[in-house]
Design an enzyme around this catalytic site. Structure first.
Site, mmCIF file in Angstrom:
data_model
loop_
_atom_site.group_PDB
_atom_site.id
_atom_site.type_symbol
_atom_site.label_atom_id
_atom_site.label_comp_id
_atom_site.label_asym_id
_atom_site.label_seq_id
_atom_site.Cartn_x
_atom_site.Cartn_y
_atom_site.Cartn_z
ATOM 1 N N GLU A 134 0.849 -1.189 0.000
ATOM 2 C CA GLU A 134 0.000 0.000 0.000
ATOM 3 C C GLU A 134 0.881 1.233 0.000
ATOM 4 O OE1 GLU A 134 -2.715 0.182 3.319
ATOM 5 O OE2 GLU A 134 -3.010 -1.971 3.229
ATOM 6 N N LYS B 209 2.368 4.414 1.372
ATOM 7 C CA LYS B 209 2.533 4.854 2.751
ATOM 8 C C LYS B 209 2.453 6.385 2.757
ATOM 9 C CE LYS B 209 5.681 4.579 6.648
ATOM 10 N NZ LYS B 209 5.646 6.006 6.919
ATOM 11 N N ARG C 145 -1.726 9.482 11.690
ATOM 12 C CA ARG C 145 -2.489 8.260 11.896
ATOM 13 C C ARG C 145 -3.722 8.541 12.752
ATOM 14 N NH1 ARG C 145 0.261 2.504 13.198
ATOM 15 N NH2 ARG C 145 -1.594 1.214 13.181
ATOM 16 N N ARG D 295 -1.978 8.039 17.278
ATOM 17 C CA ARG D 295 -1.127 6.864 17.429
ATOM 18 C C ARG D 295 -0.803 6.616 18.889
ATOM 19 N NH1 ARG D 295 3.748 5.495 18.116
ATOM 20 N NH2 ARG D 295 5.027 4.096 16.859
ATOM 21 N N GLU E 166 -4.861 7.293 7.475
ATOM 22 C CA GLU E 166 -4.012 8.470 7.581
ATOM 23 C C GLU E 166 -4.832 9.686 7.203
ATOM 24 O OE1 GLU E 166 -0.759 7.305 9.137
ATOM 25 O OE2 GLU E 166 -0.119 8.958 7.851
ATOM 26 N N PHE F 66 -6.906 2.369 5.920
ATOM 27 C CA PHE F 66 -6.167 1.137 5.633
ATOM 28 C C PHE F 66 -6.597 -0.067 6.470
ATOM 29 C CE2 PHE F 66 -3.155 3.820 8.143
ATOM 30 C CZ PHE F 66 -3.081 3.053 9.289
ATOM 31 N N ARG G 276 4.773 -4.812 17.344
ATOM 32 C CA ARG G 276 5.522 -4.531 16.128
ATOM 33 C C ARG G 276 5.922 -5.878 15.549
ATOM 34 N NH1 ARG G 276 7.889 0.021 14.442
ATOM 35 N NH2 ARG G 276 7.865 1.085 16.429
ATOM 36 N N LYS H 130 7.444 -1.706 6.530
ATOM 37 C CA LYS H 130 7.638 -0.428 5.850
ATOM 38 C C LYS H 130 8.716 -0.654 4.800
ATOM 39 C CE LYS H 130 9.499 2.687 8.457
ATOM 40 N NZ LYS H 130 9.812 3.774 9.347
HETATM 41 P P1 ATP Z 1 6.121 3.398 13.941
HETATM 42 O O1 ATP Z 1 4.715 3.896 13.841
HETATM 43 O O2 ATP Z 1 6.315 2.110 13.191
HETATM 44 O O3 ATP Z 1 6.703 3.380 15.306
HETATM 45 P P2 ATP Z 1 6.800 5.908 12.846
HETATM 46 O O4 ATP Z 1 5.767 6.553 13.668
HETATM 47 O O5 ATP Z 1 8.131 6.548 12.705
HETATM 48 O O6 ATP Z 1 7.037 4.392 13.226
HETATM 49 P P3 ATP Z 1 6.802 4.926 10.304
HETATM 50 O O7 ATP Z 1 7.598 3.765 10.782
HETATM 51 O O8 ATP Z 1 7.464 5.865 9.374
HETATM 52 O O9 ATP Z 1 6.164 5.743 11.454
HETATM 53 O O10 ATP Z 1 5.523 4.326 9.603
HETATM 54 C C1 ATP Z 1 4.414 3.798 10.248
HETATM 55 C C2 ATP Z 1 3.261 4.773 10.073
HETATM 56 O O11 ATP Z 1 2.942 4.938 8.693
HETATM 57 C C3 ATP Z 1 1.953 4.308 10.649
HETATM 58 O O12 ATP Z 1 1.910 4.541 12.018
HETATM 59 C C4 ATP Z 1 0.936 5.130 9.883
HETATM 60 O O13 ATP Z 1 0.734 6.363 10.551
HETATM 61 C C5 ATP Z 1 1.629 5.471 8.583
HETATM 62 N N1 ATP Z 1 0.987 4.927 7.374
HETATM 63 C C6 ATP Z 1 0.865 5.594 6.201
HETATM 64 N N2 ATP Z 1 0.285 4.861 5.265
HETATM 65 C C7 ATP Z 1 -0.003 3.669 5.830
HETATM 66 C C8 ATP Z 1 -0.599 2.475 5.352
HETATM 67 N N3 ATP Z 1 -1.019 2.354 4.098
HETATM 68 N N4 ATP Z 1 -0.724 1.448 6.237
HETATM 69 C C9 ATP Z 1 -0.296 1.557 7.507
HETATM 70 N N5 ATP Z 1 0.297 2.659 8.010
HETATM 71 C C10 ATP Z 1 0.444 3.710 7.187
#
Ligand code: ATP
Length: 564
Positions: free
Chosen positions: A248, A250, A255, A270, A299, A339, A414, A420
């Protein structure tokens, strides 16, 4: 229960760094706590007055606590300020001040956990004129009736710096040990992930430990979000996810976990904070699209007039904003890309395989500009996944999220069910490349009217060779600046001496040099650099107006980087 019992536990926990010991101290504390005070004790161990989604700030500053201490202990404010500047810990200042207090009062009302809890809650609700004064008096009263040790932790709690150095998960351990066994912590954690209110959990664990197994997601209570791992190659992603996956886009948004309740919608972040007051328009858009009685996740993004998605920074300006909200709302409309669905038809869907959840989600509503599902590609093919990543980057996304087809929604965990997938710019290619723009591709969507991607070339002794299609890393300002710079360089024919296979929408006079960053150099059937090398996942860094095409990176240098 005497507040002193709690502060004695704090002090003992501060003495050890062993998680096991802390869990046991917590277990003993929970054991000693009467049921009606369990919720308060559990929250106070985290220095909180409630769960994240119903949080209350006590809102006292270090400065006003020092004033209160002066009043309660009879010490001079100036002296306390000096000690504080030296010690840096309001708790120690409080303890010392009250230990040396000039005279002990004759009568003290007992300082119980309930009394502290109620008082702190009252404090957190105080606003408006005279509220600082009222908070100040209420804290002085508590300090008056407590021991110096109580004062240490009361003051730290009051300024939001209890800092015992452990997280909610250690409380989960403590609860398992107190009311069940260490072996059953998995069950307690699963319940917490679905209902992350440590006070509620403590009460329920004490009343009926076995019933924690039956805790399910409940509309109105946010569950802890699922998190992903990270990889930078499609091959590795597919291998981890059993050969085939759903990729998908990103999105670079915020979130949002949305609970559509019959009485209105609630939005959670989040970290489970309540976002509803800041994003009434997100709630409204979701309510118009979706039925009540579901929990969905997506998102939130800002959307411009043409329906294009704009990055998180635009929406971030909204967070915490209270004044002028109405005008701001008009200025930046918000959309959501969904999502996941976590609750529907009266039950949680966490154990439903991902592909089925996605079907369920898609069946819930008709997509519009504002509310739609994430762009998705199900594939077992590395090349297709990579191309999909390039499309996503070109559209301003950060990368892809790959989802295992049969993966459940693992609240609070996790794992490899979500990966990712984005280029790793830290890897092989430490050096940037200065390449010449020789062609342009028309932008679509948000980049409509601009050059959405550029054909880049390296230098050879006799001309140029193409090295990549550059379509990511541009800000809106960059796009405008590049258009202004490139339009006058348009030509109808490819530049002389250029070796090319990929035909752009427009050719440019080779004049402008751009610095770009890549994840690595790879063999390429499309690009002609050095007889078939390309920069993978190039990202724009800046214009190099100090460079001419003659001083751009040579094809031979790129080949040398590959060989390294
Ligand atoms: P994490 O949430 O894994 O601790 P982070 O906050 O730095 O890390 P990333 O690791 O960059 O974020 O990516 C995860 C985030 O990506 C998710 O928490 C969500 O907000 C966002 N996201 C965007 N598009 C999607 C998608 N299609 N499916 C799931 N998450 C998505």
């Amino acid at each position: 229960m005497d507040y002193g019992r709690l502060t004695a536990a704090y002090a003992a926990m501060e003495q050890t760094r062993s998680r096991l010991e802390i869990a046991s101290l917590l277990a003993e504390l929970f054991h000693d706590t009467p049921p009606e005070e369990l919720a308060a004790v559990a929250h106070l161990c985290l220095g909180q007055l409630g769960p994240a989604y119903d949080s209350r700030e006590i809102g006292l500053s270090d400065k006003s606590v020092l004033r209160t201490l002066a009043l309660a202990s009879g010490a001079a404010l100036a002296e306390l300020q000096v000690t504080y500047a030296e010690a840096g810990d309001i708790g120690l200042v409080a303890e010392e001040a009250l230990a040396t207090k000039a005279q002990q009062p004759l009568f003290e009302a007992p300082l119980t956990v309930s009394r502290v809890w109620k008082r702190l809650h009252t404090l957190s609700r105080e606003t408006g004129t005279g509220s600082q004064e009222r908070k100040f008096r209420a804290l002085a009263e508590l300090l008056h009736d407590g021991t110096p040790q109580d004062a240490r932790y009361l003051c730290r709690t009051a300024v939001g710096k209890l800092r015992l150095g452990f997280s909610q998960m250690l409380l989960v351990d403590g609860l398992a040990e107190a009311f069940g066994s260490r072996e059953e912590r998995g069950m307690v954690e699963a319940a917490y992930n679905r209902h992350p209110d440590i006070g509620w959990l403590a009460q329920r664990a004490a009343a009926d430990f076995g019933s924690l197994d039956a805790v399910r997601v409940e509309p109105g209570i946010p569950l802890r979000p699922m998190l992903g791992e990270r990889l930078s190659s499609a091959e590795a992603v597919l291998e981890k996810q059993g050969g085939e996956a759903c990729f998908e886009w990103k999105y670079d948004g915020l979130r949002v976990q949305a609970h559509l309740l019959p009485g209105g919608t609630r939005l959670f972040s989040r970290s489970l904070e309540d976002l509803t007051p800041q994003f009434p328009d997100v709630a409204e858009a979701l309510e118009q699209a979706l039925p009540a009685g579901v929990i969905v996740e997506g998102e939130a993004l800002a959307i411009d007039e043409a329906g294009n998605l704009l990055p998180f920074q635009v929406i971030a300006r909204r967070r915490g904003r209270k004044h002028g909200l109405a005008e701001k709302l008009k200025e930046i409309p918000v959309g959501v890309r969904l999502f996941d669905v976590l609750y529907a038809d009266g039950q949680e869907t966490l154990d439903t395989p991902f592909v089925t959840r996605r079907e369920q989600l898609e069946a819930l509503f008709t997509p519009s500009d504002r509310v739609a599902c994430t762009t998705l590609l199900r594939t077992a093919d590395e090349g297709e996944a990579e191309q999909f990543l390039l499309d996503a980057l070109e559209s301003g996304c950060e990368g892809l999220m790959a989802k295992a087809l049969d993966g459940g929604y693992r609240a609070g965990a996790r794992g490899w069910q979500w990966i990712k997938y984005k280029p790793d710019y830290r890897s092989d290619l430490a050096d940037t490349i200065d390449a010449v723009v020789v062609g342009g591709f028309h932008g679509r969507g948000r980049r409509g009217g601009f050059w959405g991607a550029l054909l880049m070339a390296t230098r050879t002794p006799t001309g140029f060779e193409t090295v990549c299609k550059l379509g990511s890393g541009f800000s809106d300002e960059d796009l405008a600046a590049l258009k202004a710079r490139l339009d006058p360089l348009r030509r109808s024919e490819p530049p002389l001496g250029l070796e090319w296979n990929l035909e752009p929408d427009a050719w440019f006079e080779p004049e402008l040099v751009l610095e770009l960053l890549g994840a690595e150099i790879s063999r390429s059937p499309i690009h002609t650099c050095g007889g078939g090398y390309a920069v993978r996942f190039p990202r724009y860094k800046r214009q190099r107006d100090d460079k001419t095409p003659e001083t751009a990176t040579g094809s031979d240098e790129v080949v040398a980087m590959f060989k390294q």
